[in-house]
Design a protein around this motif. Structure first.
Motif, PDB file in Angstrom:
ATOM      1  N   HIS A  68      15.722  -2.389   7.060  1.00  0.00           N
ATOM      2  CA  HIS A  68      15.516  -3.702   6.713  1.00  0.00           C
ATOM      3  C   HIS A  68      14.594  -4.276   7.921  1.00  0.00           C
ATOM      4  O   HIS A  68      14.149  -5.200   7.690  1.00  0.00           O
ATOM      5  N   GLY A 117      17.663   2.609   1.116  1.00  0.00           N
ATOM      6  CA  GLY A 117      17.501   1.587  -0.030  1.00  0.00           C
ATOM      7  C   GLY A 117      16.366   1.987  -0.624  1.00  0.00           C
ATOM      8  O   GLY A 117      15.989   1.041  -1.600  1.00  0.00           O
ATOM      9  N   LEU A 157      20.440   1.290   6.642  1.00  0.00           N
ATOM     10  CA  LEU A 157      20.144   0.066   6.113  1.00  0.00           C
ATOM     11  C   LEU A 157      19.563  -0.770   7.492  1.00  0.00           C
ATOM     12  O   LEU A 157      18.632  -1.612   7.665  1.00  0.00           O
ATOM     13  N   TYR A 175      22.412  -6.556   4.693  1.00  0.00           N
ATOM     14  CA  TYR A 175      22.587  -6.047   6.034  1.00  0.00           C
ATOM     15  C   TYR A 175      23.503  -7.234   6.802  1.00  0.00           C
ATOM     16  O   TYR A 175      24.383  -6.989   7.147  1.00  0.00           O
ATOM     17  N   PHE A 194      17.214  -7.466   1.407  1.00  0.00           N
ATOM     18  CA  PHE A 194      17.805  -6.378   2.554  1.00  0.00           C
ATOM     19  C   PHE A 194      18.292  -7.239   3.590  1.00  0.00           C
ATOM     20  O   PHE A 194      19.286  -6.471   4.065  1.00  0.00           O
TER      21      PHE A 194
END
Ligand SMILES: C[S@@+](CC[C@H](N)C(=O)[O-])C[C@H]1O[C@@H](n2cnc3c(N)ncnc32)[C@H](O)[C@@H]1O
Length: 301
Positions: A96, A63, A92, A117, A113
Motif C-alpha cells: 500500500h 493484493g 499489505l 491497511y 488499500f
C-alpha cells in the motif's frame, strides 16, 4: 512467520518471497502478468458491467488479485462487495506504500488499500471491502453464511508448502460460499485440489496456458457448481480438462489433503497424506508423468 524478501519479476512488477514458506508469492515470469492472465481474465468481469458482485479473495498477500479486480470494475462501473482473508499484514504494509505497485492501477486502488491497511475496511458509493486478519480456516467463519460469492480467488502458497488452505475440509467450507453460477479460481492444477473440488460436486475446468507445452500445460483451475455449457464461448480463458489432465486425477497425486478439525499443522497434513498414498492402489504418478512426458506444476517459484 513473516520474513519477506522483495523480488523483481520479469515483467517489471514487484513481488515478495516468504522465507518461512520458502516460496515466492508469484511466478518469476511476472506478478502482474500472473494476476491478469490467471485471475482477472478468467473472471469474465464484463458479465458484471454496471451490476453488483460479491468477491472473496483468500490469501490476499500484496493484493494483486483484488487490485486488478478493482481496477477493472472501476472502469466498468460495477458495484463490488469484497471480502479478503490473510494471515499476515506485512505484504499489505509493503504494497500500500509501494509506488511501483500503486502506479499499476487507478488512483482509487491506493485509497482502498490505505483504508484496508488502517481500518481493515473501505466503503464508498460503488465498493464495500473488508479484510479479516488471521488463519483463513478460522476467519472464513466471520463471513455471514447468507453471502454467496460470484468469484472466489484462492491464491495460497502451493499445496506442498501450505496444505492448510487446500484440504477437503477447508475447500468444503469455501464451497458453501460459492454462488451457483460463481467461479472459484486458483492458479493450482494439483490433482489433489482438482479431485477434491470435483468430489465436492463442482465442475472443474483448466485455465488455458498461454503457450501449451510439456512444462506449461495449464495455468490453473476454475470450479463452478452449475455451469451452463451453452454459455461456453471461444474467448473463455478456460476449457474442459484434457485426457492427460483427467488421467492425472486417477493417480496417487489425487489423494486429498485432510484436516479434520481445521487446525492441523502443515507437517501433520503432509504426513497423513503420505501414509494414505503409501497404502493406495491408485496409479503411480511417475508412470503418468512418463506416459505424458510431463513436468511437475503448481508451484509459484
Ligand atoms: C502466494 S501468496 C498470495 C499472493 C497474493 N494473492 C498476492 O497478490 O500477493 C500466499 C499468501 O497466503 C498467506 N497465508 C498463508 N497461510 C495462510 C492462512 N492459513 N490463512 C490466510 N492466509 C494465509 C500468506 O501470508 C501469503 O500472503
Amino acid at each position: 512467520m513473516s520474513e519477506l524478501i522483495e523480488v523483481l519479476t520479469k515483467d517489471g512488477s514487484y513481488s515478495l518471497r516468504s522465507v518461512f514458506f520458502q516460496e515466492n508469492f508469484h511466478s518469476l515470469l511476472g506478478a502482474l502478468g500472473e494476476t491478469k492472465s490467471k485471475f482477472t481474465a478468467t473472471s469474465n468481469l464484463q458479465r458484471f458491467k454496471g451490476k453488483s458482485l460479491n468477491v472473496l479473495d483468500i490469501c490476499f498477500g500484496l493484493g494483486y488479485n483484488s487490485a486488478s479486480l478493482c481496477d477493472e470494475l472501476i472502469k466498468q462501473k460495477s458495484y463490488l462487495n469484497l471480502y479478503a482473508l490473510e494471515i499476515d499484514k506485512k505484504p499489505l504494509e509493503y504494497s500500500h506504500k509501494n509506488e511501483s505497485f500503486l502506479k499499476l492501477w487507478d488512483p482509487k486502488v491506493k485509497k482502498i488499500f490505505a483504508s484496508l491497511y488502517r481500518k481493515d475496511y473501505f466503503e464508498d458509493q460503488f465498493f464495500k471491502c473488508n479484510i479479516f486478519w488471521g488463519d483463513a480456516r478460522e476467519k472464513i467463519n466471520i463471513i455471514p453464511s447468507s453471502i454467496k460469492f460470484d468469484l472466489i480467488y484462492l491464491d495460497g502458497f502451493s499445496p506442498q508448502k501450505c496444505p492448510q488452505v487446500w484440504t477437503i475440509e477447508f475447500l468444503s467450507k469455501v464451497r458453501e460460499y460459492l454462488s451457483p453460477q460463481g467461479y472459484l479460481i486458483t492458479y493450482s492444477s494439483s490433482a489433489a485440489v482438482r479431485k477434491t473440488l470435483r468430489n465436492l460436486g463442482l465442475e472443474i475446468f483448466t485455465i488455458k496456458p498461454i503457450f501449451k507445452n510439456r512444462i506449461s500445460w495449464s495455468q490453473g483451475t476454475v470450479a463452478i457448481s452449475k455451469f451452463d455449457k451453452n454459455k461456453f464461448k471461444p474467448n473463455f480463458n478456460f476449457e474442459n480438462l484434457s485426457l492427460m489432465e483427467e488421467e492425472h486425477l486417477l493417480t496417487k497425486a489425487s489423494i486429498p489433503y485432510r484436516d479434520q478439525d481445521l487446525n492441523s499443522s502443515k507437517g501433520d497434513i503432509i504426513r497423513r497424506r503420505l501414509d494414505e498414498q503409501l497404502f493406495s492402489n491408485l496409479l503411480s504418478t511417475n508412470k503418468w508423468r512418463e506416459k505424458w512426458g510431463m513436468t511437475k506444476l503448481s508451484v509459484k517459484s
